[in-house]
Write a protein that holds these residues in place. Structure first.
Motif, PDB file in Angstrom:
ATOM      1  N   TYR A   1       0.817  -1.201   0.000  1.00 31.37           N
ATOM      2  CA  TYR A   1       0.000   0.000   0.000  1.00 31.37           C
ATOM      3  C   TYR A   1       0.852   1.253   0.000  1.00 31.37           C
ATOM      4  O   TYR A   1       1.895   1.320   0.643  1.00 31.37           O
ATOM      5  CB  TYR A   1      -0.911   0.034   1.241  1.00 31.37           C
ATOM      6  CG  TYR A   1      -2.066  -0.924   1.154  1.00 31.37           C
ATOM      7  CD1 TYR A   1      -3.116  -0.687   0.283  1.00 31.37           C
ATOM      8  CD2 TYR A   1      -2.119  -2.063   1.950  1.00 31.37           C
ATOM      9  CE1 TYR A   1      -4.181  -1.566   0.202  1.00 31.37           C
ATOM     10  CE2 TYR A   1      -3.184  -2.945   1.872  1.00 31.37           C
ATOM     11  CZ  TYR A   1      -4.212  -2.686   0.992  1.00 31.37           C
ATOM     12  OH  TYR A   1      -5.264  -3.554   0.899  1.00 31.37           O
ATOM     13  N   THR A   2       0.405   2.270  -0.719  1.00 30.05           N
ATOM     14  CA  THR A   2       0.964   3.605  -0.599  1.00 30.05           C
ATOM     15  C   THR A   2       0.355   4.236   0.655  1.00 30.05           C
ATOM     16  O   THR A   2      -0.529   3.639   1.286  1.00 30.05           O
ATOM     17  CB  THR A   2       0.601   4.457  -1.828  1.00 30.05           C
ATOM     18  OG1 THR A   2      -0.829   4.596  -1.871  1.00 30.05           O
ATOM     19  CG2 THR A   2       1.098   3.830  -3.128  1.00 30.05           C
TER      20      THR A   2
ATOM     21  N   GLN B   1      -1.726   6.608   0.738  1.00 32.57           N
ATOM     22  CA  GLN B   1      -3.156   6.751   0.412  1.00 32.57           C
ATOM     23  C   GLN B   1      -3.887   5.423   0.609  1.00 32.57           C
ATOM     24  O   GLN B   1      -4.968   5.365   1.193  1.00 32.57           O
ATOM     25  CB  GLN B   1      -3.305   7.227  -1.028  1.00 32.57           C
ATOM     26  CG  GLN B   1      -4.718   7.236  -1.560  1.00 32.57           C
ATOM     27  CD  GLN B   1      -4.770   7.448  -3.072  1.00 32.57           C
ATOM     28  OE1 GLN B   1      -3.792   7.822  -3.694  1.00 32.57           O
ATOM     29  NE2 GLN B   1      -5.921   7.199  -3.653  1.00 32.57           N
ATOM     30  N   GLY B   2      -3.305   4.332   0.123  1.00 42.65           N
ATOM     31  CA  GLY B   2      -3.929   3.018   0.255  1.00 42.65           C
ATOM     32  C   GLY B   2      -3.997   2.547   1.696  1.00 42.65           C
ATOM     33  O   GLY B   2      -4.987   1.949   2.117  1.00 42.65           O
TER      34      GLY B   2
ATOM     35  N   GLY C   1      -4.299   4.467   4.257  1.00 41.05           N
ATOM     36  CA  GLY C   1      -5.405   5.223   4.846  1.00 41.05           C
ATOM     37  C   GLY C   1      -6.740   4.582   4.537  1.00 41.05           C
ATOM     38  O   GLY C   1      -7.622   4.494   5.394  1.00 41.05           O
ATOM     39  N   GLY C   2      -6.894   4.092   3.299  1.00 40.50           N
ATOM     40  CA  GLY C   2      -8.125   3.399   2.921  1.00 40.50           C
ATOM     41  C   GLY C   2      -8.304   2.104   3.690  1.00 40.50           C
ATOM     42  O   GLY C   2      -9.414   1.763   4.104  1.00 40.50           O
TER      43      GLY C   2
ATOM     44  N   SER D   1      -5.016   3.566  -9.602  1.00 41.81           N
ATOM     45  CA  SER D   1      -5.635   4.297  -8.489  1.00 41.81           C
ATOM     46  C   SER D   1      -4.600   4.994  -7.616  1.00 41.81           C
ATOM     47  O   SER D   1      -4.932   5.921  -6.887  1.00 41.81           O
ATOM     48  CB  SER D   1      -6.451   3.333  -7.623  1.00 41.81           C
ATOM     49  OG  SER D   1      -5.588   2.519  -6.824  1.00 41.81           O
TER      50      SER D   1
ATOM     51  N   ALA E   1      -3.225   3.656  -5.088  1.00 43.40           N
ATOM     52  CA  ALA E   1      -3.353   3.168  -3.721  1.00 43.40           C
ATOM     53  C   ALA E   1      -2.355   2.070  -3.375  1.00 43.40           C
ATOM     54  O   ALA E   1      -2.139   1.783  -2.204  1.00 43.40           O
ATOM     55  CB  ALA E   1      -4.769   2.660  -3.472  1.00 43.40           C
TER      56      ALA E   1
END
Length: 106
Positions: free
Chosen positions: A10-11, A13-14, A16-17, A75, A77
């Motif tokens: 995950y980045t 951003q990912g 966080g998701g 995406s 993410a």
């Protein structure tokens, strides 16, 4: 149907998701993505370290896997890699092939 091992990280951003959706929420998201291309999720596990997620999916063909991979990676993410898995029977067939090969220097 061909099977694929997907490894993903995950980045920010990912991640966080993932914190927002939880693990079960992300599993359902993966199931939906794979099903939308005619496939199934065989198993999924989260990890910690360099790789955050491992899963094995079945899809109708390599083009379906490429489409899923490109869409999900776009995406931003996650980063991922995909390994096409072979059955023991496919390896048996490959082992019976006559391959014309000469090693370097021989």
């Amino acid at each position: 149907m061909p099977k694929y091992l997907v490894q993903a990280s995950y980045t920010a951003q990912g991640a966080g998701g993932l914190l927002s959706d939880g693990g079960t929420g992300r599993v359902e998201a993966v199931r939906r993505v794979v099903a939308s291309c005619g496939g199934t999720l065989e198993w999924l596990a989260f990890a910690f370290g360099e790789t955050d997620l491992y899963c094995v999916i079945e899809l109708p063909d390599d083009e379906s896997m490429a489409g899923v991979s490109m869409t999900v990676r776009a995406s931003g993410a996650l980063q991922s890699s995909v390994v096409r898995l072979l059955t023991p029977e496919q390896i048996d067939t490959a082992a019976r092939l006559t391959v014309d090969f000469r090693a370097p220097g021989t």
